[in-house]
Scaffold this active site. Structure first.
Site, PDB file in Angstrom:
ATOM      1  N   TYR A  15       0.849  -1.195   0.000  1.00 22.54           N
ATOM      2  CA  TYR A  15       0.000   0.000   0.000  1.00 22.54           C
ATOM      3  C   TYR A  15       0.886   1.247   0.000  1.00 22.54           C
ATOM      4  O   TYR A  15       2.109   1.141   0.156  1.00 22.54           O
ATOM      5  CB  TYR A  15      -0.911  -0.020   1.215  1.00 22.54           C
ATOM      6  N   SER A 239       6.213   1.495  12.314  1.00 19.92           N
ATOM      7  CA  SER A 239       5.645   0.290  11.717  1.00 19.92           C
ATOM      8  C   SER A 239       4.209   0.148  12.205  1.00 19.92           C
ATOM      9  O   SER A 239       3.741   0.922  13.029  1.00 19.92           O
ATOM     10  CB  SER A 239       6.461  -0.934  12.132  1.00 19.92           C
ATOM     11  N   LYS A 240       3.557  -0.873  11.685  1.00 18.63           N
ATOM     12  CA  LYS A 240       2.147  -1.117  12.039  1.00 18.63           C
ATOM     13  C   LYS A 240       1.944  -1.273  13.537  1.00 18.63           C
ATOM     14  O   LYS A 240       0.844  -1.093  14.043  1.00 18.63           O
ATOM     15  CB  LYS A 240       1.669  -2.391  11.348  1.00 18.63           C
ATOM     16  N   ARG A 241       3.008  -1.657  14.201  1.00 14.52           N
ATOM     17  CA  ARG A 241       2.967  -1.805  15.642  1.00 14.52           C
ATOM     18  C   ARG A 241       2.633  -0.461  16.320  1.00 14.52           C
ATOM     19  O   ARG A 241       2.014  -0.416  17.373  1.00 14.52           O
ATOM     20  CB  ARG A 241       4.370  -2.249  16.061  1.00 14.52           C
ATOM     21  N   HIS A 242       3.066   0.645  15.698  1.00 15.18           N
ATOM     22  CA  HIS A 242       2.849   1.969  16.304  1.00 15.18           C
ATOM     23  C   HIS A 242       1.523   2.591  15.875  1.00 15.18           C
ATOM     24  O   HIS A 242       0.853   3.237  16.654  1.00 15.18           O
ATOM     25  CB  HIS A 242       3.955   2.949  15.883  1.00 15.18           C
TER      26      HIS A 242
END
Ligand code: GLU
Length: 479
Positions: A15, A239-242
């Site tokens: 994306y 990252s997606k973690r954040h």
């Protein structure tokens, strides 16, 4: 004066990441500030990882953010002939050579280097070989300078010096004739007359290799600006973690594009201590001197704060258009309680008023859509705490006493509703809130809402009466 030309060159392998969007934005702002040209180039040479969906996501994301490009999109996969021509020129001028080393030989050398604990670099076996064996597959390698240094005069990082001895003779064409990444980037930036390469810091190590190729081809080296990556709160790479990292997920979560643009601009760029910028202000103020060396930290609360600012400022007809899809998804079939059966449209004055009352109280379109639920559902759920606090037996008595007044009211508008509620409170020796709050919970399910009489007028008489009756019954059923 030279025309400034910048480019955004994403690889369509996923994306559109917000880091990529920020790179696009900085290139766009720099081009617009300098009345230059902004080019979109899709770096799709990695056939296995590039997908049409990813290309679409890049285009949709940029379009949503309002980052329009003047040239492109160009696709590297459609430019192979050009890369071949440039490789041929380098071969002819002796700046590149054919390498006949096989994959297997290279692997063995790599393994040996690993055992000896040495960094692996191509040992240049074929660099000066005189023979040109026929019918043997070959790659084309760039003949990199063996000594000296290559200095990146970076507009953000300052001068960064790379000893040439540490740089390899890069493969520019694979044995199947396909061009490799760093070479395509150089050919493209040259042939697209890019004057400023603004990109993430993670590309800095590619830059000396690219500069060497510019120099070998006698092309002017563009100016480089490597911008620090975006970090999460814990200072690790975002990252997606954040946080959500896909640009389109911010659209789907109800953020206005101008809010995300403003937020992204401030991740790494500053102009005094100003936080809120219109697009025009950003274009006027944007310079690379304003881009800092230290990384911007992603702060989700700040994004919400900026989002709230833009939600408050947005014109109602635009908000109505943006909000409708969110409402339609939650509350189908969607209609105003005042005109049941009629589909709701973005030009509805009723909807504009609903939004106007809510827009200062929400931070995203999703929050607006959630908050205004009571206009679109048959019956509201009572918030437990609000019901416990407000729905006492005395409240049921007050609601019952007030109900006939509402039933008789012919003009169900804000002024009449307010007037009758005040008279009712006075006559019963109570505070206005004593009757207003039970009505609020009855109508909206919760203890907080925009002005109660506005809400009542927008709900309309039949629904208001039905919900008050429901509340009376509910309270009495509690015993
Ligand atoms: N295609 C590279 C990327 O997506 C960018 C290369 C460049 O800007 O030079 O990270």
């Amino acid at each position: 004066m030279e025309t400034i030309r910048t480019r955004f060159a994403p690889s369509p392998t996923g994306y559109l990441h917000i880091g990529g969007a920020r790179t696009a934005l900085f290139n766009w702002l720099f081009a617009r500030h300098n009345k230059g040209v902004f080019v979109l180039r899709i770096e799709d040479t990695d056939a296995e990882r590039s997908t049409p969906e990813a290309i679409q996501a890049i285009i949709d994301g940029m379009t949503w953010l309002g980052l329009d490009w003047d040239e492109g999109p160009f696709y590297q996969t459609q430019r192979y002939e050009l890369y071949q021509q440039y490789a041929q020129k380098l071969l002819e001028s002796g700046k590149a050579y054919k390498c006949y080393c096989t994959q297997q030989e290279l692997e063995q050398k790599r393994a040996r280097a690993q055992v000896e604990g040495k960094p692996f670099g191509y040992d240049r076996t074929c660099r000066d070989r005189a023979d040109q064996p026929e019918n043997l597959p070959f790659t084309v390698r760039f003949k990199a300078p063996l000594d000296g240094v290559t200095t990146v005069h970076d507009l953000v990082q300052g001068d960064v010096v790379f000893p040439n001895a540490e740089l390899d003779d890069l493969i520019i064409l694979r044995s199947d004739g396909s061009p490799t990444y760093n070479f395509c980037v150089v050919v493209d930036d040259v042939s697209m007359n890019i004057t400023h390469v603004i990109r993430g810091n993670d590309h800095l190590s590619n830059t000396p290799k690219q500069i060497q190729m510019y120099e070998a081809m006698d092309f002017p080296v563009p100016k480089f600006a490597h911008i620090p990556l975006i970090l999460g709160q814990d200072k690790a790479k975002l990252s997606k973690r954040h946080a959500a990292t896909s640009v389109l997920s911010y659209r789907d979560n109800g953020y206005l594009p101008e809010a995300l643009v403003n937020f992204l601009a401030r991740l790494g760029w500053s102009h005094g201590d100003q936080e809120i910028f219109t697009l025009q202000e950003m274009v006027e103020a944007f310079t690379l001197e304003g881009v800092g060396k230290s990384a911007g930290v992603f702060n989700a609360d700040k994004l919400l704060w900026i989002s709230q600012h833009y939600l408050k400022a947005a014109p109602l007809d635009r908000l109505a258009g943006l909000l409708l899809p969110f409402l339609a998804e939650k509350y189908a079939p969607l209609h105003s309680p005042l005109t049941p059966g009629e589909p709701l449209t973005a030009d509805s004055p009723w909807l504009h008023r609903v939004i106007q009352l809510q827009q200062e109280r929400s931070r995203t379109l999703v929050e607006v859509a959630d908050a205004v639920h009571y206009y679109f559902v048959e019956q509201v759920q009572y918030n437990e705490k609000a019901a416990r606090k407000t729905f006492k037996p005395a409240a049921a008595d007050l609601l019952s006493a007030f109900l006939p007044i509402l039933e008789e009211l012919e003009t169900f508008d804000v002024a009449h509703l307010e007037e009758h509620a005040r008279i009712f409170a006075e006559e019963n020796g109570i505070q206005l809130g004593d009757i207003a709050q039970p009505i609020r919970v009855a109508l909206t399910g919760g203890a907080g809402s925009p002005g109660l009489f506005d809400v009542m007028a927008l709900l309309g008489k039949p629904l208001v009466i039905a919900r008050i009756q429901h509340a009376i019954a509910w309270i009495r059923a509690q015993g």
